[in-house]
Design an enzyme around this catalytic site. Sequence first.
Site, PDB file in Angstrom:
ATOM      1  CG  ASN A  14      42.506  10.702 -30.171  1.00  0.00           C
ATOM      2  OD1 ASN A  14      43.417  10.687 -31.001  1.00  0.00           O
ATOM      3  ND2 ASN A  14      41.748   9.643 -29.918  1.00  0.00           N
TER       4      ASN A  14
ATOM      5  CE1 TYR B  86      41.614  12.468 -40.661  1.00  0.00           C
ATOM      6  CE2 TYR B  86      43.623  12.962 -41.882  1.00  0.00           C
ATOM      7  CZ  TYR B  86      42.987  12.432 -40.765  1.00  0.00           C
ATOM      8  OH  TYR B  86      43.751  11.893 -39.749  1.00  0.00           O
TER       9      TYR B  86
ATOM     10  CE  LYS C 251      42.642  14.672 -37.955  1.00  0.00           C
ATOM     11  NZ  LYS C 251      42.398  14.494 -36.510  1.00  0.00           N
TER      12      LYS C 251
HETATM   13  N1  LIG Z   1      45.871   6.148 -37.151  1.00  0.00           N
HETATM   14  C1  LIG Z   1      46.611   6.997 -37.836  1.00  0.00           C
HETATM   15  O1  LIG Z   1      47.487   6.619 -38.625  1.00  0.00           O
HETATM   16  C2  LIG Z   1      46.420   8.486 -37.657  1.00  0.00           C
HETATM   17  C3  LIG Z   1      47.319   9.352 -38.274  1.00  0.00           C
HETATM   18  C4  LIG Z   1      47.159  10.724 -38.084  1.00  0.00           C
HETATM   19  C5  LIG Z   1      46.119  11.202 -37.305  1.00  0.00           C
HETATM   20  N2  LIG Z   1      45.247  10.333 -36.755  1.00  0.00           N
HETATM   21  C6  LIG Z   1      44.169  10.893 -35.952  1.00  0.00           C
HETATM   22  O2  LIG Z   1      44.220  10.292 -34.671  1.00  0.00           O
HETATM   23  C7  LIG Z   1      42.920  10.283 -34.092  1.00  0.00           C
HETATM   24  C8  LIG Z   1      42.605   8.881 -33.624  1.00  0.00           C
HETATM   25  O3  LIG Z   1      42.685   8.017 -34.725  1.00  0.00           O
HETATM   26  P1  LIG Z   1      42.752   6.444 -34.589  1.00  0.00           P
HETATM   27  O4  LIG Z   1      43.682   5.967 -35.636  1.00  0.00           O
HETATM   28  O5  LIG Z   1      42.986   6.036 -33.191  1.00  0.00           O
HETATM   29  O6  LIG Z   1      41.289   6.092 -35.095  1.00  0.00           O
HETATM   30  P2  LIG Z   1      40.152   5.166 -34.480  1.00  0.00           P
HETATM   31  O7  LIG Z   1      39.062   5.106 -35.505  1.00  0.00           O
HETATM   32  O8  LIG Z   1      40.731   3.881 -33.977  1.00  0.00           O
HETATM   33  O9  LIG Z   1      39.657   6.000 -33.208  1.00  0.00           O
HETATM   34  C9  LIG Z   1      38.865   7.136 -33.326  1.00  0.00           C
HETATM   35  C10 LIG Z   1      37.824   7.093 -32.228  1.00  0.00           C
HETATM   36  O10 LIG Z   1      37.064   8.297 -32.309  1.00  0.00           O
HETATM   37  C11 LIG Z   1      35.708   7.958 -32.113  1.00  0.00           C
HETATM   38  N3  LIG Z   1      34.870   8.993 -32.729  1.00  0.00           N
HETATM   39  C12 LIG Z   1      34.717   9.265 -34.048  1.00  0.00           C
HETATM   40  N4  LIG Z   1      33.862  10.266 -34.209  1.00  0.00           N
HETATM   41  C13 LIG Z   1      33.436  10.629 -32.972  1.00  0.00           C
HETATM   42  C14 LIG Z   1      32.524  11.599 -32.492  1.00  0.00           C
HETATM   43  N5  LIG Z   1      31.831  12.401 -33.325  1.00  0.00           N
HETATM   44  N6  LIG Z   1      32.358  11.724 -31.165  1.00  0.00           N
HETATM   45  C15 LIG Z   1      33.031  10.923 -30.308  1.00  0.00           C
HETATM   46  N7  LIG Z   1      33.887   9.960 -30.708  1.00  0.00           N
HETATM   47  C16 LIG Z   1      34.085   9.822 -32.027  1.00  0.00           C
HETATM   48  C17 LIG Z   1      35.528   6.601 -32.773  1.00  0.00           C
HETATM   49  O11 LIG Z   1      34.376   5.924 -32.295  1.00  0.00           O
HETATM   50  C18 LIG Z   1      36.830   5.922 -32.368  1.00  0.00           C
HETATM   51  O12 LIG Z   1      36.715   5.246 -31.140  1.00  0.00           O
HETATM   52  C19 LIG Z   1      41.971  10.818 -35.161  1.00  0.00           C
HETATM   53  O13 LIG Z   1      41.728  12.194 -34.926  1.00  0.00           O
HETATM   54  C20 LIG Z   1      42.762  10.620 -36.449  1.00  0.00           C
HETATM   55  O14 LIG Z   1      42.369  11.538 -37.458  1.00  0.00           O
HETATM   56  C21 LIG Z   1      45.367   8.995 -36.905  1.00  0.00           C
END
Ligand SMILES: NC(=O)c1ccc[n+]([C@@H]2O[C@H](COP(=O)([O-])OP(=O)(O)OC[C@H]3O[C@@H](n4cnc5c(N)ncnc54)[C@H](O)[C@@H]3O)[C@@H](O)[C@H]2O)c1
Length: 182
Positions: free
Chosen positions: A91, A157, A161
Amino acid sequence: MAGRVENKVALITGGGSGIGRATALLFGREDAKVLVADYNAEGGERTVKRSRSPGGTAIFHAADVSNPQDVDTLMHKVVETYGRLDCAFNNAGIEGQMGDTPECSLENWNRVIAINLTGVFLCMKYEIPLMLKHGGGSIVNTASAAGLVGGIGAPAYFAAKHGVAGLTKAAGTRIRAEGDSC
Ligand SMILES: NC(=O)c1ccc[n+]([C@@H]2O[C@H](COP(=O)([O-])OP(=O)(O)OC[C@H]3O[C@@H](n4cnc5c(N)ncnc54)[C@H](O)[C@@H]3O)[C@@H](O)[C@H]2O)c1
């Protein structure tokens, strides 16, 4: 989800905040054995502190999913701690800098692809054999609506994805074709 993950070993990347943290807390409440991985140690430790339940266990391990050595060490940590792997939530992800393709620097492109796509690939590469050793498991990868349709302002991005969606379908097809239970 009651009872479905009790005593199961679950690895959650990007568990230091947001969706990953919420998932770790849910697995903790359901008495799973959780390993929270993130490159943000403060966030990961906070998740673990909040997710411990009477029947479950949670530990944090610092790892950058775009670093092959970190991912290798992470998988060894799962086995050393829990002896197996049943569930993986790949994730961890970043949005990267905003701007259309002409404005997207090569540095930003490489970083977003490395974390959002190569990171998922590296995790799956190790997780699948680990799971198959014990008869199978479940892998969930976080893509996005940006993995299904186009959009403005974040070409790396969107590309990453879309890649995650393709990588997930490819792995699922191969595992089904071989008749394994994943
Ligand atoms: N929030 C949204 O609306 C949304 C929508 C679609 C997809 N996503 C996807 O969901 C996932 C989680 O997103 P979120 O909203 O919880 O974001 P977030 O920023 O709250 O959490 C992401 C986490 O990933 C960690 N991270 C980033 N790069 C890293 C690396 N190289 N190694 C280890 N950890 C790493 C960060 O430290 C963070 O804790 C992501 O892949 C994001 O692209 C989020």
